[in-house]
Scaffold this active site. Structure first.
Site: not given
Length: 395
Positions: A126, A157, A244
């Site tokens: 993402h 992911d 992230s």
């Protein structure tokens, strides 16, 4: 006579004491005079024992792994227009006095870490999901590398970025050490490194492993990204937007997870993908040059036992959509079908789900699906359908 015997015994005792003293007192005096020789009496292994406080452990891990953590920056490839002194520019209304200012400046948006010295970098999918952006990897010493290729895993992911180490001659990329997430224990030390808030690079936070095997929904419908993630690691080490894709580490400096999400509803609740999942993806990538994943080609939702009883249908995976030209489409699977078994294995919500079983298959495998289908009159029938799995498209 008795006195003579007693006297003789005393003399013999005194003689023995003198003899022993003459032999051992010099060694005893030397030993007492040199207390450092006590260490010679300790086993060699004990002589090397060193107890490190937690802060020393964290410092050592950060010093060793910090150079392997990178920042992911993104830049729009489109030029922007800015009117001079135009109060209505927010409405996008063109005016003659607009000036072309060129691309927007690069913005730090996420984190990652180096896994091979030839330029493979792991991050979250993402973080790099917008094909209209130009991505840059900022490594140790503020060295910037253009991202040559992006390989996005269709099932997890994660994404692998390819950079060219020779873009900065004379420097080398230091890969991290990958741990074993199957051996994690709740309560053990966890260390997170990343670009917090897209601004503070190589931010270090610490905590513990708070939970294992969690299931979460990551992303935001407002950001256009929502994904269900299973079997993730929960930690109270602070993870902020921008973290992230960064590594979650153990006390040995090994990567045990990829920081992925943070709970907006609570404090100190962050989540990371287990590194063993990433290791499988990297191994697959190294063997094939891409994420060579088996692909059925359906979207679905699981029907629980309670829901199945209420609606008088079997428990299983309810098919919502079928991807055009996919394996499922070619096998005649339709929206509204319920897949109840795969190769005889029953599908159960939160236990044996369709995606979990398919993820263990290989491209080209032929599987047998047991399908429940209702006709227009609502009459249901169950039948078996063989399907040959294709390859998941790169996203």
């Amino acid at each position: 006579m008795r006195k003579l015997v007693v006297l003789l015994v005393v003399l013999l005792i005194l003689l023995g004491v003198v003899t022993i003293g003459n032999k051992y007192i010099p060694q005893l005096q030397e030993f007492i005079g040199k207390p450092q020789t006590v260490n010679r009496l300790l086993p060699e292994s004990q002589d090397r024992i060193k107890v490190l406080p937690q802060e020393d452990v964290v410092i050592k891990v950060v010093e060793e792994v910090g150079p392997s953590v990178v920042t992911i920056a993104a830049q729009s490839t489109q030029q922007r227009l800015l009117p001079e002194d135009d109060p209505f520019s927010i409405f996008g209304i063109p005016f003659p006095n607009q000036q072309r200012l060129g691309p927007v400046e690069p913005q730090d948006i996420g984190s990652g870490f180096i896994v091979t010295s030839d330029g493979l970098v792991v991050t979250n999918k993402h973080v790099v999901n917008n094909p209209q952006l130009k991505y840059t990897v900022i490594a140790n010493g503020d060295k910037r590398y253009d991202v040559q290729n992006i390989y996005r895993d269709p099932l997890n992911d994660i994404a692998i970025l390819k950079i060219n180490p020779r873009q900065h001659p004379g420097t080398s990329l230091k890969p991290v050490k990958l741990g074993d997430s199957s051996k994690l224990k709740v309560g053990q030390l966890a260390i997170a490194i990343g670009t917090a808030l897209g601004e503070f690079r190589n931010t270090v936070t610490t905590g513990v492993i708070s939970g294992l095997g969690r299931g979460i929904i990551a992303g935001s419908v407002f950001e256009g990204y929502v994904e269900e993630l299973d079997n993730v690691i929960q930690t109270d080490a602070a993870i902020n937007p921008g973290n992230s894709g960064g590594p979650l580490l153990n006390s040995a400096g090994e990567v045990i997870g990829v920081n992925t999400a943070v709970s907006q509803a609570g404090q100190n609740i962050g989540f990371a993908l287990p590194i063993n999942t990433i290791k499988d993806s990297i191994r697959n990538f190294n063997e094939t040059g891409q994420f060579n994943r088996a692909f059925l080609g359906v979207s679905y939702r699981m029907i629980s036992r309670a829901a199945a009883l209420r609606n008088d249908v079997p428990e299983g995976a309810y098919i919502e959509t079928v991807v055009e030209n996919s394996s499922a489409a070619k096998a005649g699977i339709k929206p509204g079908d319920i897949i109840t078994k795969i190769d005889g294995q029953e599908l159960r919500a939160n236990k044996t789900e369709l995606s979990t079983i398919i993820s263990k298959k290989k491209v080209g495998d032929t599987i047998t699906l047991t399908i429940y289908r209702e006709d227009e009159e609502g009459n249901g029938r169950t039948f078996d359908q063989k399907v040959t799995l294709g390859q998941a498209p790169n996203q």
